[in-house]
Design an enzyme around this catalytic site. Structure first.
Site, PDB file in Angstrom:
ATOM      1  N   SER A   1      -6.882   3.309   4.428  1.00 28.69           N
ATOM      2  CA  SER A   1      -5.384   2.528   3.308  1.00 28.69           C
ATOM      3  C   SER A   1      -6.907   2.004   2.706  1.00 28.69           C
ATOM      4  O   SER A   1      -6.750   0.523   2.657  1.00 28.69           O
ATOM      5  CB  SER A   1      -4.651   1.676   3.689  1.00 28.69           C
ATOM      6  OG  SER A   1      -4.077   0.992   2.840  1.00 28.69           O
TER       7      SER A   1
ATOM      8  N   SER B   1       0.940  -0.563  -0.238  1.00 29.37           N
ATOM      9  CA  SER B   1      -0.120  -0.189  -0.216  1.00 29.37           C
ATOM     10  C   SER B   1       0.984   1.022   0.051  1.00 29.37           C
ATOM     11  O   SER B   1       0.100   2.366  -0.020  1.00 29.37           O
ATOM     12  CB  SER B   1      -1.132  -0.402   1.107  1.00 29.37           C
ATOM     13  OG  SER B   1      -2.202  -0.254   0.632  1.00 29.37           O
TER      14      SER B   1
ATOM     15  N   LYS C   1      -0.305   3.003  -2.831  1.00 34.65           N
ATOM     16  CA  LYS C   1      -1.171   5.000  -2.673  1.00 34.65           C
ATOM     17  C   LYS C   1      -0.661   6.003  -2.283  1.00 34.65           C
ATOM     18  O   LYS C   1      -1.679   7.271  -2.141  1.00 34.65           O
ATOM     19  CB  LYS C   1      -2.186   4.151  -1.286  1.00 34.65           C
ATOM     20  CG  LYS C   1      -3.070   3.310  -1.327  1.00 34.65           C
ATOM     21  CD  LYS C   1      -3.813   2.776  -0.475  1.00 34.65           C
ATOM     22  CE  LYS C   1      -4.904   1.559  -1.339  1.00 34.65           C
ATOM     23  NZ  LYS C   1      -4.450   0.454  -0.231  1.00 34.65           N
TER      24      LYS C   1
END
Length: 438
Positions: free
Chosen positions: A129, A69, A72
């Site tokens: 997230s 993640s 992101k």
């Protein structure tokens, strides 16, 4: 009496002085050992000085790793460009497609056909997230997530991230989605330098959406002085990742650690590296530009032997519902752990994808510690391996009064399958509840 007291304490003073002398004599060895112990828990790391434009520490900084993640951060970098250009505002509504709604947890639980404000989507990525929110951003900006991932990769190349390839906007597992610690440091510095008006969102500690509060997965924000971002990441293949930024006493360091064995070890490694190199950090105005140039001039693409064969494959869309999913740390909402033992290293590959039949979960208990929840998941899986084979175990937190609880769950069931699985578990004297994902 006074003589007696002096005689009593004199030996103690001598012992104390001797102990202090030994500590001072060997102290030079104690600090490096602590750092070595912490950094041995991660696969790659880099610490950079934003003011001086120098790299203070690098460990396997050019080794290809899964970003999870941390992806992101680039998704948000792209979105910030649209905001700065005036093509979107914080109040703009983004439409949720079936593809976005179907992303695996961690997620907000967005429904197809609904909308979400840009401001909420940003905070959902920063704190929870949320994979569904990441896909929403991708499809609204790029038409499809696959196309948006190509845009992300092109942008990465322009920023100097020469060893990074993106295949989706969330960081959910895809064998061809790769990065390095050095590239993630370059991205972090560009976010800080290029979009200072938006960067502050990475310091958001909690975010409330649809009546539910979500806590930021970055634990350094809550306990390490000067932390103002940035992002955690986890998948089974990546291990525990973290990109962090710390400002203190006119000093500014950015760090990246990849491939931690656990969230706690990852955080400990980051803190140890910051502590170790803080004294060398300079004060003054940011030299991010020269630092980025320094990073770009660093040696070495990853050696060919390290490149997996799948890196040569043509671009392909990410699997719709892959097995391992983003996680935070021990006290974050929904947390997904790839391993059932807190001390077990994260495996480097996925032998079998998770089975996904639908959005229902089978909950096998709720506990006030994550360790208990993880132990229950392991025990239940051992008792009923065939029933739960391929269904992803994870823990999801919730607050009850002032106490944080951890739900132990298995994911990816249809409603009927969740109910039949639960009935079978009960016949084994294992308590459970079948429920729709929140």
């Amino acid at each position: 009496m006074k003589l007696f007291k002096r005689n009593l304490w004199a030996p103690l003073r001598r012992v104390t002085c001797l102990g202090l002398a030994l500590l001072l004599s060997f102290g030079v060895f104690l600090v490096p050992l602590g750092e070595a112990r912490a950094t041995s828990a991660v696969k790659a790391a880099i610490i950079v000085d934003m003011n001086a434009g120098t790299v203070l520490y690098a460990q396997s900084a050019d080794t290809l790793r899964s970003p999870a993640s941390l992806t992101k951060i680039m998704t948000l970098y792209m979105l910030f460009a649209y905001l700065k250009a005036g093509r979107l505002t914080y109040e703009s509504e983004l439409t949720v497609t079936p593809h976005a709604a179907a992303q695996a947890p961690t997620k907000l639980g967005l429904k197809p056909g609904s909308t979400i404000k840009v401001s909420d989507a940003i905070k959902a990525l920063v704190t929870k997230s949320a994979n569904d929110a990441a896909a929403v951003i991708a499809e609204n900006l790029g038409g499809t997530e696959e196309n948006f991932a190509r845009m992300m990769t092109e942008t990465a190349r322009k920023l100097g991230m020469k060893n990074t390839t993106f295949r989706n906007a969330s960081g959910l597992p895809n064998d061809a989605q790769l990065t390095t610690a050095r590239d993630m440091a370059i991205l972090a510095m560009h976010v800080i330098r290029d979009y200072p008006e938006y960067y502050g969102v990475f310091e958001t500690r909690t975010f409330t959406y649809a009546g539910r509060q979500h806590r930021n997965h970055n634990r350094l924000l809550f306990g390490y002085k000067g932390t103002d971002g940035i992002k955690t990441g986890y998948t089974r293949a990546s291990g525990f990742n973290l990109t962090a930024s710390v400002k203190r006493d006119n000093k500014h360091l950015v760090g990246v650690v990849l491939g931690g064995r656990t969230g706690a070890q990852r955080d400990a490694a980051m803190r140890a590296l910051f502590d170790k190199h803080w004294a060398k950090a300079s004060t003054g105005k940011s030299g991010a530009g020269s630092l980025i140039a320094s990073l770009l001039g660093s040696p070495s693409p990853p050696p060919p032997a390290k490149k997996p064969a799948y890196a040569l494959a043509a671009a392909a869309p990410a699997p719709a519902l892959p097995a391992p999913v983003e996680e935070g740390d021990a006290d974050e909402p929904p947390v997904v752990k790839a391993s059932l033992s807190p001390n077990r290293p994260a495996p480097q590959s996925v032998a079998k994808p998770a089975l996904y039949d639908g959005t229902f979960h089978v909950q096998v208990g709720a506990f006030t510690s994550q360790a208990e929840a993880m132990n229950r998941l392991g025990m239940v899986r051992q008792r009923a391996p065939k029933l739960l084979d391929g269904h992803l175990p994870f823990t999801a937190t919730f607050m009850k009064g002032e106490t944080e609880w951890y739900r132990a769950r298995f994911a990816g069931f249809s409603k009927s399958n969740a109910q039949s699985t639960c009935q079978a578990l009960k016949r084994l004297s294992l308590e459970c509840i079948a429920m729709a994902a929140e």
